[in-house]
Design a protein around this motif. Structure first.
Motif, PDB file in Angstrom:
ATOM      1  N   LYS A   1       0.818  -1.214   0.000  1.00 26.69           N
ATOM      2  CA  LYS A   1       0.000   0.000   0.000  1.00 26.69           C
ATOM      3  C   LYS A   1       0.850   1.263   0.000  1.00 26.69           C
ATOM      4  N   TYR A   2       2.035   1.177   0.624  1.00 22.68           N
ATOM      5  CA  TYR A   2       2.885   2.362   0.733  1.00 22.68           C
ATOM      6  C   TYR A   2       4.221   2.096   0.028  1.00 22.68           C
TER       7      TYR A   2
ATOM      8  N   TYR B   1      -6.257  -2.015  10.677  1.00 22.11           N
ATOM      9  CA  TYR B   1      -5.817  -1.435   9.405  1.00 22.11           C
ATOM     10  C   TYR B   1      -6.161   0.048   9.318  1.00 22.11           C
ATOM     11  N   ASN B   2      -7.341   0.412   9.786  1.00 20.41           N
ATOM     12  CA  ASN B   2      -7.719   1.825   9.789  1.00 20.41           C
ATOM     13  C   ASN B   2      -6.759   2.635  10.668  1.00 20.41           C
TER      14      ASN B   2
ATOM     15  N   ASP C   1      -3.298   2.856   8.955  1.00 16.48           N
ATOM     16  CA  ASP C   1      -3.325   3.832   7.850  1.00 16.48           C
ATOM     17  C   ASP C   1      -3.271   5.266   8.381  1.00 16.48           C
ATOM     18  N   THR C   2      -3.988   5.516   9.474  1.00 24.24           N
ATOM     19  CA  THR C   2      -3.953   6.854  10.075  1.00 24.24           C
ATOM     20  C   THR C   2      -2.559   7.166  10.606  1.00 24.24           C
TER      21      THR C   2
ATOM     22  N   ASN D   1      -8.271  11.728  10.001  1.00 19.85           N
ATOM     23  CA  ASN D   1      -8.130  11.042   8.716  1.00 19.85           C
ATOM     24  C   ASN D   1      -9.470  11.110   7.995  1.00 19.85           C
TER      25      ASN D   1
ATOM     26  N   ARG E   1      -8.753   9.419   3.643  1.00 20.70           N
ATOM     27  CA  ARG E   1      -7.334   9.092   3.472  1.00 20.70           C
ATOM     28  C   ARG E   1      -6.445  10.325   3.328  1.00 20.70           C
TER      29      ARG E   1
END
Length: 321
Positions: A40-41, A126-127, A130-131, A179, A182
């Motif tokens: 993802k990154y 996961y949320n 991601d934050t 967030n 995204r």
């Protein structure tokens, strides 16, 4: 090295726990988590540091804070940010401790955890990750907690729920950022980068937080054993009612104890929000007159208690023994 370079540390906690037959216990981050982040990154250089002991955060101690602070300090010149996986139960304490230890840290240090393990079907991990990644990539310096789509100041937040995903809240202040689709949207207070003095390296030993400390809640009619506690501890923090005034029946005892043992006395509140204000009620003003105290004012309890312990050691010059 890519322009954004993030090191991810894991201390354990629910976020990377599995049930091995006796309930959830922390495990090393597996390939599933690492692959998720790396895919993802992909534009970010990500490294995973495996050198820390994995613990349930209920077992967190100042020695571990020192080890963690030394790790982050060593990494700050090699990475643009550090993300730390941590159990939720003491995450606010650890964030407050690192805020005190790593004063003027010039990179983002972002704590992240979850209420459900990352391997759970209903995980919030996961949320939260991601934050945390968004905050790490922002390069906004300081110590923070990433949880439920919010970035919280490490020295001003508490865990307020043991089950809900929205488990952390800022105490008497704003969230740092949210967030939203995204993208981090910073609160007005945090839209400008802080003007920090140059960071100075130190060696942390685990002795920075005085351990001769006791914190207790008042309960109507209970015998609080003030003299006994004052003889045992250098610092007492009393979580009083409401705005913080102390009952008349323990004020005289506290004054005697302080005079005899020179005990530092801190006053906090049992309320989550609002803080201590000893100027509102007669009981508060009488409290100030009878004992020499330190008020939590608007501080989160985690930060207030650790600040007292940290400053006591600084004043007595025994932080780095």
């Amino acid at each position: 090295m890519q322009s954004t370079s993030i090191c991810i540390l894991s201390t354990g906690g629910t976020i990377c726990s599995k049930d091995q037959g006796r309930g959830l216990a922390p495990q090393p981050l597996d390939k599933k988590v690492k692959n998720y982040l790396q895919k993802k990154y992909s534009s970010v250089n990500l490294d995973f540091e495996e050198g820390l002991d994995l613990i349930d955060s209920a077992n967190m101690k100042p020695k571990y804070w020192a080890k963690l602070a030394n790790y982050v300090q060593d990494l700050r010149t090699m990475y643009t940010a550090v993300i730390i996986f941590h159990g939720t139960d003491t995450m606010a304490f650890t964030a407050a401790a690192l805020f005190l230890l790593l004063q003027a840290i010039d990179i983002p240090v972002v704590f992240v955890g979850s209420q459900k393990p990352i391997y759970s079907k209903f995980t919030d991990a996961y949320n939260n990750i991601d934050t945390a990644m968004l905050m790490a990539m922002s390069k906004y310096p300081g110590v923070f907690i990433a949880f439920n789509g919010k970035i919280l100041p490490g020295m001003a937040c508490s865990k307020i729920d043991s089950e809900k995903y929205d488990a952390f809240a800022p105490i008497n202040t704003e969230v740092v950022a949210r967030n939203i689709k995204r993208k981090l949207v910073f609160s007005k207070k945090y839209r400008k980068l802080p003007n920090l003095p140059p960071y100075k390296d130190r060696i942390f030993t685990g002795n920075e937080f005085n351990s001769s400390f006791h914190c207790f809640d008042l309960n109507p009619g209970a015998d609080n054993h003030i003299m006994e506690l004052a003889s045992m501890f250098n610092i007492l923090v009393i979580r009083s009612y409401g705005a913080g005034g102390l009952p008349e029946d323990i004020l005289d005892e506290l004054a005697k104890a302080q005079k005899k043992y020179n005990t530092k006395i801190g006053i906090a509140t049992q309320c989550t929000y609002g803080g201590v204000n000893l100027n509102i009620y007669e009981t508060g003003k009488t409290t100030k007159e009878k004992i020499n105290l330190i008020s939590a004012k608007k501080d989160a309890l985690e930060y207030f208690t650790l600040k007292l312990r940290y400053k006591y050691n600084e004043e007595n010059q025994n932080c780095f023994n």
